[in-house]
Design a protein around this motif. Structure first.
Motif, PDB file in Angstrom:
ATOM      1  N   LEU A  44     -12.003  25.790  -4.587  1.00 32.96           N
ATOM      2  CA  LEU A  44     -13.318  25.629  -5.201  1.00 32.96           C
ATOM      3  C   LEU A  44     -14.358  25.255  -4.148  1.00 32.96           C
ATOM      4  O   LEU A  44     -15.451  25.834  -4.102  1.00 32.96           O
ATOM      5  N   ILE A  81     -11.660  17.597 -10.539  1.00 34.36           N
ATOM      6  CA  ILE A  81     -11.278  18.939 -10.969  1.00 34.36           C
ATOM      7  C   ILE A  81      -9.937  18.766 -11.677  1.00 34.36           C
ATOM      8  O   ILE A  81      -8.970  18.302 -11.075  1.00 34.36           O
ATOM      9  N   ALA A 110      -7.197  19.907 -15.272  1.00 38.62           N
ATOM     10  CA  ALA A 110      -6.767  20.871 -16.293  1.00 38.62           C
ATOM     11  C   ALA A 110      -5.702  20.184 -17.134  1.00 38.62           C
ATOM     12  O   ALA A 110      -5.191  19.122 -16.765  1.00 38.62           O
ATOM     13  N   ILE A 165     -14.670  18.392 -14.270  1.00 35.45           N
ATOM     14  CA  ILE A 165     -14.657  19.809 -14.625  1.00 35.45           C
ATOM     15  C   ILE A 165     -13.257  20.119 -15.126  1.00 35.45           C
ATOM     16  O   ILE A 165     -12.292  20.064 -14.349  1.00 35.45           O
ATOM     17  N   THR A 219     -10.774  22.663 -15.995  1.00 38.69           N
ATOM     18  CA  THR A 219     -10.606  24.082 -15.671  1.00 38.69           C
ATOM     19  C   THR A 219      -9.539  24.754 -16.530  1.00 38.69           C
ATOM     20  O   THR A 219      -9.140  25.881 -16.232  1.00 38.69           O
ATOM     21  N   GLU A 226     -11.422  27.784 -18.222  1.00 39.82           N
ATOM     22  CA  GLU A 226     -12.415  28.540 -17.465  1.00 39.82           C
ATOM     23  C   GLU A 226     -11.756  29.426 -16.424  1.00 39.82           C
ATOM     24  O   GLU A 226     -10.739  29.077 -15.850  1.00 39.82           O
ATOM     25  N   THR A 231     -15.756  28.109 -13.184  1.00 42.09           N
ATOM     26  CA  THR A 231     -15.548  26.816 -12.531  1.00 42.09           C
ATOM     27  C   THR A 231     -16.444  26.681 -11.308  1.00 42.09           C
ATOM     28  O   THR A 231     -17.056  25.634 -11.084  1.00 42.09           O
TER      29      THR A 231
END
Length: 182
Positions: free
Chosen positions: A21, A113, A115, A158, A160, A163, A168
């Motif tokens: 990223l 970041i 998930a 964020i 992810t 996404e 992202t």
């Protein structure tokens, strides 16, 4: 709350895609990127604490707390040379076991970041094929109580999970532009 805006820390589980990223930043001005794992290894070599083996070996030799202190001191020594420039610090997973890191979000902007654990594990397996681990082991390391506290302390998160990479990247760039008033 006011933050020191020129330094941004990026945290999240191992293999989630923090480094990927960061490599896709699209800003108007230059941004200096540091990987904390590399910084701590450079510091250990500079101070003759270790001569080979990478960041993990430094952590084994010094212990997690000293590893963190060495890395952060050297990072700020490097950043202090050009205090007006912009910096993004990719925080390696080993540093995220440090309870102190959750307090950084009181001073600096910290972007997590993340998930869902199963998705994070799948990405870990994809991104780290030489270090396979089962879902239980992955979750017990990456989503330990200390790590969850660190992740939850972030200024921005964020997720992810749903996404795609472009979404992202756009969200990450929007956050950076907001912090840096671009």
């Amino acid at each position: 709350m006011s933050f020191i805006k020129n330094v941004i820390f990026v945290i999240g589980p191992s293999g989630i895609g923090k480094s990927s990223l960061i490599k896709n930043i699209h800003l108007n001005e230059k941004v200096n990127v540091f990987e904390l794992d590399k910084i701590v290894y450079e510091a250990a070599c500079k101070h003759n604490l270790i001569d080979s083996g990478g960041a993990y070996r430094v952590m084994q030799e010094l212990g997690t707390q000293a590893f963190f202190i060495l890395g952060m001191n050297y990072l700020f020594e490097v950043i202090g040379r050009n205090a007006t420039e912009r910096y993004i610090v990719d925080v390696g997973a080993a540093f995220q076991n440090i309870d102190l890191l959750k307090h950084y979000s009181r001073i600096y902007n910290v972007i997590c970041i993340d998930a869902k654990p199963k998705i994070a594990h799948e990405r870990y397996i994809t991104n780290r094929p030489k270090d396979p681990r089962d879902l239980f082991t992955h979750c017990s390391i990456e989503y330990s109580p200390t790590r969850i506290e660190v992740y939850n302390s972030a200024t921005y998160t964020i997720d992810t999970s749903s996404e795609n990479l472009d979404g992202t990247i756009n969200e990450f760039n929007t956050i950076l532009k907001g912090i840096w008033n671009e």
